[in-house]
Design an enzyme around this catalytic site. Structure first.
Site, PDB file in Angstrom:
ATOM      1  CE  LYS A  54      -3.343  -2.201   2.182  1.00 22.30           C
ATOM      2  NZ  LYS A  54      -4.195  -2.631   3.300  1.00 22.30           N
ATOM      3  CD  GLN A  98      -3.536  -4.222   6.496  1.00 21.36           C
ATOM      4  OE1 GLN A  98      -3.702  -3.390   6.161  1.00 21.36           O
ATOM      5  NE2 GLN A  98      -4.077  -5.266   5.476  1.00 21.36           N
ATOM      6  CG  ASP A 121      -9.494   0.613   5.161  1.00 20.09           C
ATOM      7  OD1 ASP A 121      -9.134   0.172   3.675  1.00 20.09           O
ATOM      8  OD2 ASP A 121      -9.123   0.146   6.102  1.00 20.09           O
TER       9      ASP A 121
END
Ligand code: GUN
Length: 291
Positions: A54, A98, A121
């Site tokens: 990422k 994460q 997200d």
């Protein structure tokens, strides 16, 4: 007849190129580049790889990507303090924590704390709520957003179609169902307690498998000509001791029945990071417009 294979790798490259052009235009207009900060707690090998990818992908499209690695033993308060700093920093447009977080850390509290306008997200209740209410301006979870782009690539007609989502997670199943509903599909969310799951799947013009069980969806669960999106990423043990990455769909069987299908790897997986980059650019653009 063999299904059309939906190339997620190539589509992800197209999205990344779009984002790269968007980042160039953003820099010209605002004199800075969008910033994405990724927070990893601990050393789970899969998460280490994902978060590095990422960070790398965001830098490759000209953003400022930064990975924060905190030890597995970090206290919830230290993590919370770090997130408050990231929330307050005007150079940061996207924040991603994460998952999964280590035991002992309250993931719900942590995710709820992320500033919604930076929640790339799309997991914050405000973004999930906006999506469910059909309000514009939600940041949409990356994997379901990527699945929608793959459905466009497949030329799937969603209006009035029977769409079945297998799996009801907050990360994939639920937002996927909302996106399909917003596109005027008739949506069924199936899960482990669903009666006659094969029969339910057989009704699907569009089938999205997101259960996390290797090759569970068999060829005879699929309606001839259906569009099949396989979100699964499962490690299958082989007799020689090696492992192979497989989806939730038995690909070799399904491709003989489906009209189009995503492979694993090279289908949904590459789209997730591409959509994260798109979300970060979008978050940056919206935040900038508000100032
Ligand atoms: N872990 C597995 N998938 C995801 C994701 O899409 N976002 C985050 N933050 N963690 C994950």
């Amino acid at each position: 007849m063999s299904a059309r294979i939906l190339d997620g790798k190539a589509l992800a490259e197209t999205v990344r190129a779009e984002v790269r052009r968007g980042v160039d235009a953003f820099r010209t207009r605002y004199g800075r580049v969008p910033g994405l900060d990724v927070v990893l707690v601990g050393e789970d090998p899969g998460s280490v790889v994902y978060t590095r990818n990422k960070e790398k992908a965001s830098n490759e499209v000209g953003m400022r990507g930064k990975l924060h690695v905190l030890p597995v033993s970090v206290s919830e308060e230290t993590l919370v303090a770090r997130l408050r700093e990231l929330n307050a920093d005007p150079a940061i447009d996207g924040i991603l924590v994460q998952l999964p977080l280590p035991k002992g850390i309250d993931a719900v509290r942590v995710l709820d704390l992320i500033e919604p306008s930076k929640d790339v997200d799309g997991f914050h209740p405000m973004n999930a709520g906006f999506l469910a209410l059909g309000r514009p301006g939600a940041l949409v979870a990356c994997t379901p957003a990527g699945c929608m782009r793959l459905l466009s690539l497949a030329d799937a007609k969603l209006e009035g179609a029977n769409a079945v989502v297998v799996g009801r997670s907050n990360i994939v199943g639920k937002p996927m169902a909302q996106l399909l509903l917003a596109a005027n599909a008739t949506v069924t969310v199936a899960h482990s307690k669903t009666r006659d799951l094969p029969g339910v799947c057989r009704q699907a013009d569009v089938l999205v498998a997101a259960v996390g069980r290797a090759q569970m969806v068999r060829g005879d669960w699929i309606k001839p000509g259906a569009v099949v999106i396989d979100v699964g990423m499962n490690r299958l043990a082989l007799p020689d001791g090696k492992t192979r990455l497989v989806g939730d769909v038995a690909f070799d069987e399904a491709r003989e029945v489906a009209g189009s299908i995503t492979p694993v790897p090279g289908g949904v997986g590459p789209m997730t990071i591409a959509m994260l980059l798109a979300n970060t650019l979008e978050a940056a653009t919206r935040r900038q417009a508000r100032h």
